[in-house]
Write an enzyme that holds these catalytic residues in place. Structure first.
Site, PDB file in Angstrom:
ATOM      1  N   GLU A  71       0.943  -1.162  -0.174  1.00 25.03           N
ATOM      2  CA  GLU A  71       0.040   0.133  -0.032  1.00 25.03           C
ATOM      3  C   GLU A  71       0.743   1.257  -0.079  1.00 25.03           C
ATOM      4  OE1 GLU A  71      -3.317   0.249  -0.429  1.00 25.03           O
ATOM      5  OE2 GLU A  71      -3.468  -1.958  -0.317  1.00 25.03           O
ATOM      6  N   SER A  80     -37.657 -27.702 -13.878  1.00 32.91           N
ATOM      7  CA  SER A  80     -39.074 -28.056 -13.357  1.00 32.91           C
ATOM      8  C   SER A  80     -39.605 -27.130 -12.303  1.00 32.91           C
ATOM      9  CB  SER A  80     -38.942 -29.484 -12.806  1.00 32.91           C
ATOM     10  OG  SER A  80     -38.876 -30.377 -13.855  1.00 32.91           O
TER      11      SER A  80
END
Length: 436
Positions: A116, A389
């Site tokens: 970072e 179904s």
């Protein structure tokens, strides 16, 4: 004659003097065209500079104040129903355990810094070198190819500002980062960061993340591979989720290890040993936790990210107005839990529900599955399989769908159906959801 001569002589002298003055004045150089253009450009530049300086001064004057409580707590998003009634604060109930800087193992600190903000302990809140490098990268590789936010700026963004990508927010972010760096120590700022960031799976802060993913309560037990995985998660918590996307999580972990070698935090041999660790071998067994409205909230999160890009509803402080019908959602969740007219034969049978307004298509409620947990498969929206179904209740019993008194009533009866263990009784499902 003498007087006339004198007067003529004087007139000649006077005329000569006037001609000399005119010649001198005509001998002065007139400004060239280039100089005139340069003067205009300089004046225009001065006006623009003063305007920009005034605008930036205004942005700074309207920036929020640094508040210790805001710096410690998440900037939560709030969700509202179809009637604009508040129903969820996404940070109010999240799992969170605070840690101090001294609780953090050096291997984790190094993995975060390498990923970072490697010059975190050297700059004054804003890294000028990184900004210049990001500008060059965006020119050569395309806009957005590299960011320049420091850890200090990320704390400010997550605590006090919105996620909007505007000049105003960026100016305020950098100003407040300088201010934060003057008022707090580096260790305190780093502590704010690791306690605030979101790691996915409902875990805020590194302590909760370590327990969620590795079942570890003592951060000193984190290995290099585990630290690298945790350091890579905050960039895209859902995308790099090791439970749902182990391959992407592995790639991200390897990227972090590469950066740690590049910045001299570990050796290449140590990185190679960590790369050999399989993601599945590190992870703790995932526990399921069902929360109210969770399937609906997860779908909201996906839609927000689709529409707004790099935005996370768990940390970016949004107000989100949804189409949720709380009554329909509660009935849906009760049915999936087996509370009411439905009794499920076993824990293996799975189902899902999506209640929609047939006139507008608005989604009123979502049941992601029985015992649905955030981050798991949402059968109502994520299942790639064909309906098959499951369409039969609509096609065979469609005549039982009707609208009474402005409300959609669904009466669905399936007397029996067969499974691998024989015929099963289901009973009657009856529910209603508000329609305009």
């Amino acid at each position: 004659m003498s007087k006339e001569y004198n007067s003529r002589t004087e007139r000649r002298k006077a005329g000569t003097e006037i001609n000399k003055k005119q010649n001198k004045s005509s001998g002065k150089k007139k400004p060239t065209k280039f100089k005139r253009i340069l003067i205009i450009v300089l004046m225009a530049g001065l006006i623009v500079f003063l305007g920009v300086a005034g605008l930036f001064t205004y942005y700074i004057s309207t920036a929020p104040e640094l508040n210790a409580e805001d710096l410690q707590e998440p900037f939560s998003s709030k969700l509202y129903t179809e009637d604009d009634e508040f129903f969820a604060d996404l940070a109010g109930t999240e799992r969170r355990t605070r840690v101090t800087y001294d609780d953090l193992p050096q291997v984790y600190v190094d993995s975060v810094l390498a990923t970072e903000d490697v010059r975190f302990f050297d700059h004054s809140g804003v890294d000028i070198r990184r900004i210049l490098a990001a500008v060059w990268a965006n020119i050569t590789d395309g806009f957005g190819s590299q960011g320049a936010s420091t850890i200090t700026q990320q704390v400010i963004k997550q605590s006090l500002l919105s996620s909007e990508k505007t000049i105003e927010r960026k100016v305020q972010e950098q100003y407040l980062a300088f201010k934060l760096d003057r008022e707090y120590s580096k260790e305190e700022i780093f502590e704010m960061y690791v306690n605030k960031i979101y790691f996915g799976q409902g875990a805020y802060g590194v302590a909760e993340a370590a327990e969620t993913y590795f079942d570890k309560n003592d951060l000193s037990e984190l290995t290099l591979a585990e630290s690298a995985m945790l350091a890579g998660l905050p960039q895209r918590p859902s995308g790099y989720d090791p439970y749902n996307n182990p391959d992407l999580a592995k790639d991200r972990m390897n990227t972090v290890l590469h950066l740690m070698v590049q910045h001299g935090k570990i050796s290449e041999q140590e990185a190679e040993e960590a790369r050999e660790v399989e993601i599945s071998s590190m992870l703790a067994e995932q526990t399921e936790e069902t929360k109210q409205y969770q399937a609906f909230i997860d779908q909201v999160r996906k839609e927000v990210q689709d529409k707004m890009g790099d935005v996370d509803i768990y940390k970016d402080g949004l107000k989100i107005y949804t189409t949720l019908d709380p009554e329909a959602q509660e009935l849906t969740e009760q049915a999936l839990k087996g509370e009411g007219p439905i009794s499920w034969p076993d824990d293996q049978l799975q189902t899902s529900v999506a209640v929609t307004n047939t006139k507008t298509g608005a989604i009123k409620a979502i049941g992601g599955g029985r015992d649905y947990a955030s981050g798991g498969l949402n059968y109502a929206s994520d299942d790639p399989r064909q309906a098959g179904s499951t369409m039969k209740p609509i096609t065979a019993y469609g005549r039982r769908l009707n609208s009474k008194n402005g409300r959609l009533t669904i009466s669905w009866r399936m007397n029996r159906f067969s499974s691998g263990t024989g015929p099963l009784e289901i009973g009657t499902i009856r529910t209603s959801a508000g329609c305009p």
